[in-house]
Write a protein that holds these residues in place. Sequence first.
Motif, PDB file in Angstrom:
ATOM      1  N   TYR A  87     -29.330  23.659 -73.544  1.00 50.32           N
ATOM      2  CA  TYR A  87     -28.060  23.176 -74.083  1.00 50.32           C
ATOM      3  C   TYR A  87     -28.436  22.301 -75.267  1.00 50.32           C
ATOM      4  O   TYR A  87     -29.183  21.331 -75.114  1.00 50.32           O
ATOM      5  N   VAL A  88     -27.967  22.662 -76.466  1.00 48.75           N
ATOM      6  CA  VAL A  88     -28.505  22.045 -77.679  1.00 48.75           C
ATOM      7  C   VAL A  88     -27.538  21.122 -78.413  1.00 48.75           C
ATOM      8  O   VAL A  88     -27.963  20.357 -79.279  1.00 48.75           O
ATOM      9  N   ASP A  89     -26.255  21.169 -78.096  1.00 48.21           N
ATOM     10  CA  ASP A  89     -25.312  20.283 -78.767  1.00 48.21           C
ATOM     11  C   ASP A  89     -24.054  20.157 -77.924  1.00 48.21           C
ATOM     12  O   ASP A  89     -23.670  21.086 -77.207  1.00 48.21           O
ATOM     13  N   ALA A  90     -23.427  19.007 -78.017  1.00 54.94           N
ATOM     14  CA  ALA A  90     -22.152  18.752 -77.348  1.00 54.94           C
ATOM     15  C   ALA A  90     -21.354  17.820 -78.247  1.00 54.94           C
ATOM     16  O   ALA A  90     -21.903  16.854 -78.778  1.00 54.94           O
ATOM     17  N   TYR A  91     -20.091  18.142 -78.426  1.00 58.13           N
ATOM     18  CA  TYR A  91     -19.233  17.314 -79.270  1.00 58.13           C
ATOM     19  C   TYR A  91     -17.789  17.475 -78.812  1.00 58.13           C
ATOM     20  O   TYR A  91     -17.459  18.406 -78.071  1.00 58.13           O
ATOM     21  N   SER A  92     -16.950  16.538 -79.232  1.00 59.62           N
ATOM     22  CA  SER A  92     -15.536  16.549 -78.844  1.00 59.62           C
ATOM     23  C   SER A  92     -14.653  16.699 -80.066  1.00 59.62           C
ATOM     24  O   SER A  92     -15.035  16.327 -81.173  1.00 59.62           O
ATOM     25  N   LYS A  93     -13.454  17.198 -79.839  1.00 57.64           N
ATOM     26  CA  LYS A  93     -12.421  17.309 -80.875  1.00 57.64           C
ATOM     27  C   LYS A  93     -11.083  16.991 -80.233  1.00 57.64           C
ATOM     28  O   LYS A  93     -10.977  16.875 -79.009  1.00 57.64           O
ATOM     29  N   ALA A  94     -10.078  16.897 -81.056  1.00 56.34           N
ATOM     30  CA  ALA A  94      -8.707  16.665 -80.608  1.00 56.34           C
ATOM     31  C   ALA A  94      -8.613  15.419 -79.735  1.00 56.34           C
ATOM     32  O   ALA A  94      -8.036  15.439 -78.647  1.00 56.34           O
ATOM     33  N   GLY A  95      -9.227  14.354 -80.219  1.00 55.48           N
ATOM     34  CA  GLY A  95      -9.136  13.078 -79.514  1.00 55.48           C
ATOM     35  C   GLY A  95      -9.771  13.085 -78.137  1.00 55.48           C
ATOM     36  O   GLY A  95      -9.358  12.334 -77.265  1.00 55.48           O
ATOM     37  N   SER A 137      -9.732  15.657 -76.071  1.00 55.27           N
ATOM     38  CA  SER A 137      -9.122  16.600 -75.139  1.00 55.27           C
ATOM     39  C   SER A 137      -9.876  17.934 -75.080  1.00 55.27           C
ATOM     40  O   SER A 137      -9.653  18.727 -74.172  1.00 55.27           O
ATOM     41  N   LEU A 138     -10.794  18.144 -76.035  1.00 52.05           N
ATOM     42  CA  LEU A 138     -11.626  19.337 -76.009  1.00 52.05           C
ATOM     43  C   LEU A 138     -13.081  18.940 -76.213  1.00 52.05           C
ATOM     44  O   LEU A 138     -13.417  18.254 -77.176  1.00 52.05           O
ATOM     45  N   ASP A 139     -13.937  19.386 -75.303  1.00 56.15           N
ATOM     46  CA  ASP A 139     -15.382  19.240 -75.472  1.00 56.15           C
ATOM     47  C   ASP A 139     -15.951  20.614 -75.796  1.00 56.15           C
ATOM     48  O   ASP A 139     -15.462  21.638 -75.294  1.00 56.15           O
ATOM     49  N   PHE A 140     -16.990  20.611 -76.609  1.00 56.97           N
ATOM     50  CA  PHE A 140     -17.665  21.845 -76.997  1.00 56.97           C
ATOM     51  C   PHE A 140     -19.138  21.712 -76.613  1.00 56.97           C
ATOM     52  O   PHE A 140     -19.768  20.703 -76.929  1.00 56.97           O
ATOM     53  N   LEU A 141     -19.651  22.722 -75.949  1.00 63.87           N
ATOM     54  CA  LEU A 141     -21.037  22.718 -75.507  1.00 63.87           C
ATOM     55  C   LEU A 141     -21.730  23.950 -76.079  1.00 63.87           C
ATOM     56  O   LEU A 141     -21.268  25.073 -75.876  1.00 63.87           O
ATOM     57  N   VAL A 142     -22.816  23.717 -76.797  1.00 64.54           N
ATOM     58  CA  VAL A 142     -23.561  24.814 -77.420  1.00 64.54           C
ATOM     59  C   VAL A 142     -24.787  25.125 -76.572  1.00 64.54           C
ATOM     60  O   VAL A 142     -25.593  24.240 -76.287  1.00 64.54           O
ATOM     61  N   ARG A 143     -24.898  26.385 -76.186  1.00 68.67           N
ATOM     62  CA  ARG A 143     -26.013  26.862 -75.362  1.00 68.67           C
ATOM     63  C   ARG A 143     -26.816  27.872 -76.188  1.00 68.67           C
ATOM     64  O   ARG A 143     -26.264  28.805 -76.745  1.00 68.67           O
ATOM     65  N   ARG A 144     -28.117  27.673 -76.265  1.00 72.81           N
ATOM     66  CA  ARG A 144     -28.990  28.582 -77.017  1.00 72.81           C
ATOM     67  C   ARG A 144     -30.008  29.199 -76.063  1.00 72.81           C
ATOM     68  O   ARG A 144     -30.666  28.496 -75.309  1.00 72.81           O
ATOM     69  N   THR A 145     -30.114  30.508 -76.131  1.00 75.81           N
ATOM     70  CA  THR A 145     -31.024  31.244 -75.265  1.00 75.81           C
ATOM     71  C   THR A 145     -31.992  32.048 -76.113  1.00 75.81           C
ATOM     72  O   THR A 145     -31.575  32.793 -77.005  1.00 75.81           O
ATOM     73  N   THR A 146     -33.264  31.897 -75.824  1.00 71.76           N
ATOM     74  CA  THR A 146     -34.299  32.704 -76.468  1.00 71.76           C
ATOM     75  C   THR A 146     -34.637  33.842 -75.526  1.00 71.76           C
ATOM     76  O   THR A 146     -34.892  33.631 -74.337  1.00 71.76           O
ATOM     77  N   VAL A 147     -34.608  35.063 -76.064  1.00 75.89           N
ATOM     78  CA  VAL A 147     -34.903  36.255 -75.277  1.00 75.89           C
ATOM     79  C   VAL A 147     -36.266  36.781 -75.726  1.00 75.89           C
ATOM     80  O   VAL A 147     -36.475  37.007 -76.919  1.00 75.89           O
ATOM     81  N   THR A 148     -37.164  36.957 -74.761  1.00 75.03           N
ATOM     82  CA  THR A 148     -38.501  37.459 -75.077  1.00 75.03           C
ATOM     83  C   THR A 148     -38.806  38.718 -74.271  1.00 75.03           C
ATOM     84  O   THR A 148     -38.213  38.965 -73.223  1.00 75.03           O
ATOM     85  N   ARG A 149     -39.742  39.472 -74.795  1.00 77.08           N
ATOM     86  CA  ARG A 149     -40.300  40.623 -74.091  1.00 77.08           C
ATOM     87  C   ARG A 149     -41.802  40.555 -74.336  1.00 77.08           C
ATOM     88  O   ARG A 149     -42.227  40.502 -75.498  1.00 77.08           O
ATOM     89  N   ASP A 150     -42.573  40.504 -73.309  1.00 70.10           N
ATOM     90  CA  ASP A 150     -44.032  40.381 -73.454  1.00 70.10           C
ATOM     91  C   ASP A 150     -44.407  39.217 -74.365  1.00 70.10           C
ATOM     92  O   ASP A 150     -45.253  39.336 -75.239  1.00 70.10           O
ATOM     93  N   ARG A 151     -43.719  38.087 -74.154  1.00 67.59           N
ATOM     94  CA  ARG A 151     -43.959  36.826 -74.883  1.00 67.59           C
ATOM     95  C   ARG A 151     -43.615  36.890 -76.374  1.00 67.59           C
ATOM     96  O   ARG A 151     -43.946  35.980 -77.126  1.00 67.59           O
TER      97      ARG A 151
END
Length: 152
Positions: free
Chosen positions: A108-116, A118-132
């Motif tokens: 989970y790489v970032d979290a921030y709020s908007k609209a006073g 009433s809304l939270d935003f959570l950024v999830r980053r996934t690295t996909v590998t095959r044989d490293r």
Amino acid sequence: MALDHAILDVATALIDADVERGRIRQFALAIGETNPIYRDQAAARSAGHPDVLAPPTFLFGLELENSVVFADLAAHGVDLASVLHGEQRFRLFADVHAGDRVQFQTRYVDAYSKAGGSLDFLVRRTTVTRDRTVVAELESVTVIKNPAGGVA
């Protein structure tokens, strides 16, 4: 309740997943993909692929199906009934085919709020590998609706 930003310290365990031909076909049909390289092994091989090619967004579904994202959210105080899918983007570095075994590593790489608050935003980053080797980077934004501006 506002999002607990301690979730930004979470990195999931490496998750292995097999890329199955039938699942790719099913996904291609579900998204209306008509190119036979996503459904037919002979067509994929004729086009120079070792097996049926996974559509670019297939990895999002495979990752979500095998992830613990909802458990992570619940463990950090998120009411899962208040969760919305915000957006997703990806970068592909190599093709993924039926028969591949891929690994997902999520942070989970970032979290921030908007609209006073009433809304939270959570950024999830996934690295996909095959044989490293990195084959893709997936990023998604989860929107969390907070009642009364995030006040618990």
